[in-house]
Scaffold this active site. Structure first.
Site, PDB file in Angstrom:
ATOM      1  N   GLY A   1       1.765   3.167   9.833  1.00 50.10           N
ATOM      2  CA  GLY A   1       0.953   2.089  10.388  1.00 50.10           C
ATOM      3  C   GLY A   1       0.627   1.021   9.365  1.00 50.10           C
ATOM      4  O   GLY A   1       1.275   0.918   8.322  1.00 50.10           O
TER       5      GLY A   1
ATOM      6  N   HIS B   1       8.197  -3.175   7.975  1.00 47.78           N
ATOM      7  CA  HIS B   1       8.316  -2.270   9.136  1.00 47.78           C
ATOM      8  C   HIS B   1       9.022  -2.979  10.290  1.00 47.78           C
ATOM      9  O   HIS B   1       9.866  -2.395  10.980  1.00 47.78           O
ATOM     10  CB  HIS B   1       6.932  -1.854   9.644  1.00 47.78           C
ATOM     11  CG  HIS B   1       6.110  -1.067   8.663  1.00 47.78           C
ATOM     12  ND1 HIS B   1       4.937  -1.542   8.129  1.00 47.78           N
ATOM     13  CD2 HIS B   1       6.280   0.163   8.131  1.00 47.78           C
ATOM     14  CE1 HIS B   1       4.417  -0.636   7.321  1.00 47.78           C
ATOM     15  NE2 HIS B   1       5.202   0.414   7.294  1.00 47.78           N
TER      16      HIS B   1
ATOM     17  N   GLN C   1       1.653  14.600   2.903  1.00 50.36           N
ATOM     18  CA  GLN C   1       2.399  13.909   1.846  1.00 50.36           C
ATOM     19  C   GLN C   1       1.500  13.213   0.830  1.00 50.36           C
ATOM     20  O   GLN C   1       1.987  12.500  -0.034  1.00 50.36           O
ATOM     21  CB  GLN C   1       3.418  12.936   2.441  1.00 50.36           C
ATOM     22  CG  GLN C   1       2.841  11.712   3.112  1.00 50.36           C
ATOM     23  CD  GLN C   1       3.910  10.932   3.848  1.00 50.36           C
ATOM     24  OE1 GLN C   1       4.438  11.374   4.861  1.00 50.36           O
ATOM     25  NE2 GLN C   1       4.238   9.744   3.353  1.00 50.36           N
TER      26      GLN C   1
ATOM     27  N   GLY D   1      13.419   2.508   5.324  1.00 56.62           N
ATOM     28  CA  GLY D   1      13.558   1.392   4.398  1.00 56.62           C
ATOM     29  C   GLY D   1      14.192   1.823   3.080  1.00 56.62           C
ATOM     30  O   GLY D   1      13.870   2.889   2.552  1.00 56.62           O
TER      31      GLY D   1
ATOM     32  N   GLN E   1      13.175   8.664  -0.779  1.00 55.06           N
ATOM     33  CA  GLN E   1      12.841   9.221   0.543  1.00 55.06           C
ATOM     34  C   GLN E   1      14.051   9.150   1.474  1.00 55.06           C
ATOM     35  O   GLN E   1      14.369  10.122   2.174  1.00 55.06           O
ATOM     36  CB  GLN E   1      11.665   8.421   1.113  1.00 55.06           C
ATOM     37  CG  GLN E   1      11.368   8.659   2.574  1.00 55.06           C
ATOM     38  CD  GLN E   1      10.116   7.937   3.016  1.00 55.06           C
ATOM     39  OE1 GLN E   1       9.029   8.351   2.672  1.00 55.06           O
ATOM     40  NE2 GLN E   1      10.250   6.857   3.771  1.00 55.06           N
TER      41      GLN E   1
ATOM     42  N   SER F   1       4.514  -3.981   0.842  1.00 62.01           N
ATOM     43  CA  SER F   1       4.004  -2.618   0.999  1.00 62.01           C
ATOM     44  C   SER F   1       2.550  -2.683   1.459  1.00 62.01           C
ATOM     45  O   SER F   1       1.816  -3.600   1.072  1.00 62.01           O
ATOM     46  CB  SER F   1       4.079  -1.894  -0.353  1.00 62.01           C
ATOM     47  OG  SER F   1       3.242  -0.753  -0.335  1.00 62.01           O
ATOM     48  N   SER F   2       2.160  -1.694   2.260  1.00 64.51           N
ATOM     49  CA  SER F   2       0.755  -1.636   2.697  1.00 64.51           C
ATOM     50  C   SER F   2      -0.172  -1.519   1.493  1.00 64.51           C
ATOM     51  O   SER F   2      -1.330  -1.923   1.545  1.00 64.51           O
ATOM     52  CB  SER F   2       0.537  -0.430   3.614  1.00 64.51           C
ATOM     53  OG  SER F   2       1.396  -0.521   4.721  1.00 64.51           O
ATOM     54  N   ARG F   3       0.332  -0.938   0.410  1.00 64.36           N
ATOM     55  CA  ARG F   3      -0.533  -0.717  -0.754  1.00 64.36           C
ATOM     56  C   ARG F   3      -0.736  -1.988  -1.588  1.00 64.36           C
ATOM     57  O   ARG F   3      -1.602  -2.011  -2.453  1.00 64.36           O
ATOM     58  CB  ARG F   3       0.021   0.416  -1.628  1.00 64.36           C
ATOM     59  CG  ARG F   3      -0.140   1.783  -0.960  1.00 64.36           C
ATOM     60  CD  ARG F   3       0.208   2.931  -1.881  1.00 64.36           C
ATOM     61  NE  ARG F   3      -0.193   4.213  -1.324  1.00 64.36           N
ATOM     62  CZ  ARG F   3       0.655   5.123  -0.827  1.00 64.36           C
ATOM     63  NH1 ARG F   3       1.949   4.891  -0.813  1.00 64.36           N
ATOM     64  NH2 ARG F   3       0.194   6.271  -0.350  1.00 64.36           N
TER      65      ARG F   3
HETATM   66  P1  AMP Z   1       5.395   3.594   5.580  1.00 68.52           P
HETATM   67  O1  AMP Z   1       4.553   3.131   6.713  1.00 68.52           O
HETATM   68  O2  AMP Z   1       5.016   3.031   4.253  1.00 68.52           O
HETATM   69  O3  AMP Z   1       5.572   5.100   5.562  1.00 68.52           O
HETATM   70  O4  AMP Z   1       6.849   3.022   5.852  1.00 68.52           O
HETATM   71  C1  AMP Z   1       7.528   3.299   7.041  1.00 68.52           C
HETATM   72  C2  AMP Z   1       8.971   2.893   6.886  1.00 68.52           C
HETATM   73  O5  AMP Z   1       9.049   1.506   6.609  1.00 68.52           O
HETATM   74  C3  AMP Z   1       9.677   3.622   5.729  1.00 68.52           C
HETATM   75  O6  AMP Z   1      10.991   3.945   6.126  1.00 68.52           O
HETATM   76  C4  AMP Z   1       9.666   2.585   4.646  1.00 68.52           C
HETATM   77  O7  AMP Z   1      10.724   2.737   3.718  1.00 68.52           O
HETATM   78  C5  AMP Z   1       9.831   1.312   5.449  1.00 68.52           C
HETATM   79  N1  AMP Z   1       9.348   0.162   4.682  1.00 68.52           N
HETATM   80  C6  AMP Z   1       8.121  -0.011   4.140  1.00 68.52           C
HETATM   81  N2  AMP Z   1       8.062  -1.174   3.443  1.00 68.52           N
HETATM   82  C7  AMP Z   1       9.299  -1.727   3.544  1.00 68.52           C
HETATM   83  C8  AMP Z   1       9.889  -2.931   3.040  1.00 68.52           C
HETATM   84  N3  AMP Z   1       9.214  -3.782   2.279  1.00 68.52           N
HETATM   85  N4  AMP Z   1      11.175  -3.177   3.334  1.00 68.52           N
HETATM   86  C9  AMP Z   1      11.890  -2.313   4.116  1.00 68.52           C
HETATM   87  N5  AMP Z   1      11.388  -1.166   4.620  1.00 68.52           N
HETATM   88  C10 AMP Z   1      10.114  -0.875   4.341  1.00 68.52           C
END
Ligand code: AMP
Length: 278
Positions: free
Chosen positions: A29, A35, A59, A147, A153, A185-187
């Site tokens: 999310g 995403h 995780q 991603g 991962q 990134s969300s972070r």
């Molecule tokens: P997360 O919500 O961070 O677990 O990410 C969910 C999915 O989105 C994972 O497969 C991530 O690798 C992908 N993702 C997150 N940030 C990016 C980004 N900047 N570019 C491409 N994919 C992303």
């Protein structure tokens, strides 16, 4: 868009759409453009797109940001409704894992889960592969999109699917970046203004390594060590900089066909990761 939070409803809805080519995008999310690029690819490839939102406690390490991880479900729902998503599955922790179980099944990919990010985050990747295995079993997608930003991962999930004879095809999608190169990134929202101005230097350093390799440098350890000090000098606390075989993530050897340059580094309390191909 259907919104579902329990497994039984999920399964009965999916059974009605059994014959469609189905795409899955697992997320935690707090959706951003990264995403949505995965979602978009699924809507191009598949007749039916499922997104999951689940902040997976398995995780996160004991000192990590599980409780403070940004949760923005209302905004996420609004975004997904505009993105041609057919179904959102957003279960609670209890729905996903049940009440405290005496036995806990963990899906673990040995070696790959213990190196690079796995070294400093023990158990992290076992949490990832366990939840992804559950989602693949529940949803049986034709394609699942991940991603490349999380390269390790992606490699782990591909290995799991291959070795457990799962039928889903895993698709890796190019990293989506801010204009200045920072991987979205969300972070990133944890970064202070000053840290945010330093953050793009991580990608810049990966590009610098790529140029050095292109210019013929072959002593990877020297390149890694110098890059580490370049990043430390501008304020990063570097976890690792590694030039690896892009598939096995081991140090390059005679079987290596392509390289991946990967990095993880802290800016203050925020851990940033990035990688590029070579
Ligand atoms: P997360 O919500 O961070 O677990 O990410 C969910 C999915 O989105 C994972 O497969 C991530 O690798 C992908 N993702 C997150 N940030 C990016 C980004 N900047 N570019 C491409 N994919 C992303």
């Amino acid at each position: 868009m259907e919104i579902v939070s329990d497994k039984n409803t999920l399964i009965s809805l999916l059974n009605k759409n059994r014959s469609s080519v189905r795409g899955l995008i697992p997320t935690m999310g707090n959706l951003h453009k990264g995403h949505l690029d995965l979602v978009y690819k699924s809507t191009l490839d598949c007749a039916y797109t499922v997104v999951t939102i689940f902040v997976n406690p398995l995780q996160f390490g004991p000192n990590e940001d599980f409780h403070k991880y940004p949760r923005t479900i209302e905004e996420d729902i609004a975004t997904l409704k505009e993105s041609n998503v057919d179904l959102l599955f957003a279960p609670s922790v209890n729905e996903m894992y049940g009440e405290d179980k005496e036995e806990q099944v963990i899906v673990a990919v040995t070696r790959l889960s213990e190196i690079l990010c796995g070294k400093n985050r023990p158990g992290h990747f076992d949490g990832v592969t366990t939840v992804v295995a559950k989602l693949l079993n529940l949803i049986s997608p034709t394609y699942a999109y991940f991603g490349q930003k999380d390269w390790q991962q992606l490699a782990l999930v591909k290995t799991m699917v291959d070795q457990l004879d799962m039928q889903t095809k895993i698709v890796g999608i190019k990293t989506t970046r801010e204009k200045d190169g920072l991987a979205i990134s969300s972070r990133n929202q944890y970064l202070t203004k000053e840290e945010r101005s330093i953050a793009p230097l991580l990608k810049a350093e990966l590009d610098n390594i790529s140029i050095r390799l292109r210019n013929g440098e072959t002593d990877y350890e020297v390149v890694e060590t110098e890059s580490k000090s370049n990043l430390s000098r501008v304020g990063f606390d570097v976890d690792y900089i590694a030039i690896r075989d892009s598939h096995r993530l081991c140090t390059p050897d005679e079987e290596t066909k392509s390289l991946r340059i990967l990095a993880a580094a802290y800016l203050g309390r925020t851990r940033l990761i990035d990688n590029i191909g070579f």
